[in-house]
Design a protein around this motif. Structure first.
Motif, PDB file in Angstrom:
ATOM      1  N   ARG A  38      -7.293  41.155 -19.413  1.00 41.16           N
ATOM      2  CA  ARG A  38      -8.336  40.533 -18.609  1.00 41.16           C
ATOM      3  C   ARG A  38      -9.532  40.253 -19.484  1.00 41.16           C
ATOM      4  O   ARG A  38      -9.896  41.050 -20.350  1.00 41.16           O
ATOM      5  CB  ARG A  38      -8.755  41.457 -17.464  1.00 41.16           C
TER       6      ARG A  38
ATOM      7  N   VAL B  73      -6.972  31.469 -14.634  1.00 42.11           N
ATOM      8  CA  VAL B  73      -8.391  31.352 -14.951  1.00 42.11           C
ATOM      9  C   VAL B  73      -9.161  31.114 -13.654  1.00 42.11           C
ATOM     10  O   VAL B  73      -8.919  30.127 -12.952  1.00 42.11           O
ATOM     11  CB  VAL B  73      -8.643  30.198 -15.935  1.00 42.11           C
TER      12      VAL B  73
ATOM     13  N   ILE C  22     -10.548  35.573 -16.741  1.00 39.42           N
ATOM     14  CA  ILE C  22      -9.228  35.163 -17.223  1.00 39.42           C
ATOM     15  C   ILE C  22      -8.263  36.340 -17.155  1.00 39.42           C
ATOM     16  O   ILE C  22      -8.573  37.440 -17.623  1.00 39.42           O
ATOM     17  CB  ILE C  22      -9.314  34.654 -18.674  1.00 39.42           C
ATOM     18  N   TYR C  23      -7.092  36.085 -16.577  1.00 39.43           N
ATOM     19  CA  TYR C  23      -6.028  37.091 -16.510  1.00 39.43           C
ATOM     20  C   TYR C  23      -4.798  36.575 -17.245  1.00 39.43           C
ATOM     21  O   TYR C  23      -4.397  35.424 -17.074  1.00 39.43           O
ATOM     22  CB  TYR C  23      -5.657  37.387 -15.056  1.00 39.43           C
ATOM     23  N   GLU C  24      -4.210  37.451 -18.045  1.00 39.38           N
ATOM     24  CA  GLU C  24      -2.948  37.139 -18.719  1.00 39.38           C
ATOM     25  C   GLU C  24      -1.870  38.060 -18.163  1.00 39.38           C
ATOM     26  O   GLU C  24      -2.076  39.276 -18.056  1.00 39.38           O
ATOM     27  CB  GLU C  24      -3.083  37.324 -20.228  1.00 39.38           C
TER      28      GLU C  24
ATOM     29  N   THR D  60       3.242  31.108 -21.746  1.00 39.97           N
ATOM     30  CA  THR D  60       1.970  31.695 -21.338  1.00 39.97           C
ATOM     31  C   THR D  60       1.953  31.845 -19.824  1.00 39.97           C
ATOM     32  O   THR D  60       2.568  31.077 -19.098  1.00 39.97           O
ATOM     33  CB  THR D  60       0.787  30.824 -21.770  1.00 39.97           C
ATOM     34  N   ARG D  61       1.262  32.853 -19.389  1.00 35.31           N
ATOM     35  CA  ARG D  61       1.106  33.109 -17.952  1.00 35.31           C
ATOM     36  C   ARG D  61      -0.343  33.526 -17.739  1.00 35.31           C
ATOM     37  O   ARG D  61      -0.659  34.701 -17.722  1.00 35.31           O
ATOM     38  CB  ARG D  61       2.059  34.205 -17.479  1.00 35.31           C
ATOM     39  N   ARG D  62      -1.213  32.526 -17.587  1.00 42.62           N
ATOM     40  CA  ARG D  62      -2.632  32.826 -17.472  1.00 42.62           C
ATOM     41  C   ARG D  62      -3.194  32.257 -16.177  1.00 42.62           C
ATOM     42  O   ARG D  62      -2.844  31.156 -15.755  1.00 42.62           O
ATOM     43  CB  ARG D  62      -3.409  32.259 -18.664  1.00 42.62           C
TER      44      ARG D  62
ATOM     45  N   ASP E 224      -0.248  27.991 -17.325  1.00 49.00           N
ATOM     46  CA  ASP E 224      -1.655  28.338 -17.164  1.00 49.00           C
ATOM     47  C   ASP E 224      -2.206  27.632 -15.934  1.00 49.00           C
ATOM     48  O   ASP E 224      -1.974  26.435 -15.737  1.00 49.00           O
ATOM     49  CB  ASP E 224      -2.464  27.910 -18.389  1.00 49.00           C
TER      50      ASP E 224
ATOM     51  N   TRP F  94      -6.562  25.147 -24.112  1.00 56.92           N
ATOM     52  CA  TRP F  94      -5.467  25.367 -23.186  1.00 56.92           C
ATOM     53  C   TRP F  94      -5.158  24.100 -22.406  1.00 56.92           C
ATOM     54  O   TRP F  94      -6.009  23.233 -22.214  1.00 56.92           O
ATOM     55  CB  TRP F  94      -5.812  26.482 -22.186  1.00 56.92           C
TER      56      TRP F  94
END
Length: 207
Positions: free
Chosen positions: A203, A13, A191-193, A9-11, A154, A56
């Motif tokens: 987003r 927040v 939130i961005y992924e 995951t690459r998030r 994350d 998360w």
């Protein structure tokens, strides 16, 4: 039996801190360390509940050095069951006259001028930092510290309105005219992924 690796995951927040006493009483602040109000605590609680539902686990967290962001950050971290995650602290931006109430400011400079200063990318409020300068300060910090932390993990950032406006401007490639219409409410979550090449693929605006 083969081990199943957790999905990568690459998030990122972004959370604006809850309402502060300065927000409540309409103060323009520079580095005033204004605590959260009861409403601000509830806003931070609401943000943490929304994030807790997602289950998360954050690898890194960043806040400013001021109480309202630090407390909001800790509330979220504790709710996620990560008391060992220590936020990285960095200075906040300033965006207004030094500890001046809105009524006094309106009487001195006019409500329209104050509104322009609050939203403007390039106009300078008295004793304050314009958004253009905040962008120049925040983006290198993002590239140096936050972006590397996102790769495969994350990351949580709890900060102030102008800092987050500057970061959103860079992330979403907003023009100066577009960012002047961007408002982030206290306690709001963005939130961005990221894709593997670190471009934004999704987003979500939550609250």
């Amino acid at each position: 039996m083969h081990d199943r690796k957790a999905p990568i995951t690459r998030r990122l927040v972004l959370v604006r801190h809850g309402q502060s006493v300065a927000n409540q009483f309409g103060l323009f602040t520079e580095l005033l360390d204004s605590p959260l109000t009861e409403e601000g605590l509830m806003e931070a609680e609401a943000a943490r509940r929304r994030l807790a539902k997602r289950s998360w686990r954050f690898s890194d967290a960043f806040t400013s050095t001021l109480t309202r962001a630090v407390v909001s950050g800790w509330l979220i971290i504790d709710a996620l069951g990560q008391p060992g995650l220590i936020p990285n602290a960095s200075p906040r931006s300033t965006s207004g006259t030094k500890t001046t109430d809105k009524t006094t400011a309106d009487a001195r400079w006019g409500a329209e001028r104050i509104k322009t200063w609050r939203c403007s990318y390039a106009e300078t409020p008295p004793n304050g930092e314009i958004l253009r300068d905040t962008v120049a300060r925040i983006v290198p910090c993002y590239l140096r510290s936050i972006l590397p932390a996102i790769m495969g993990r994350d990351v949580l950032v709890v900060a102030h309105g102008n800092c987050l406006r500057a970061l959103v401007m860079a992330l979403e490639d907003l023009s100066p005219a577009e960012v002047e219409h961007l408002e982030l409410a206290t306690g709001s979550v963005r939130i961005y992924e990221f894709a593997a090449d670190m471009t934004i693929k999704a987003r979500c605006i939550d609250g």
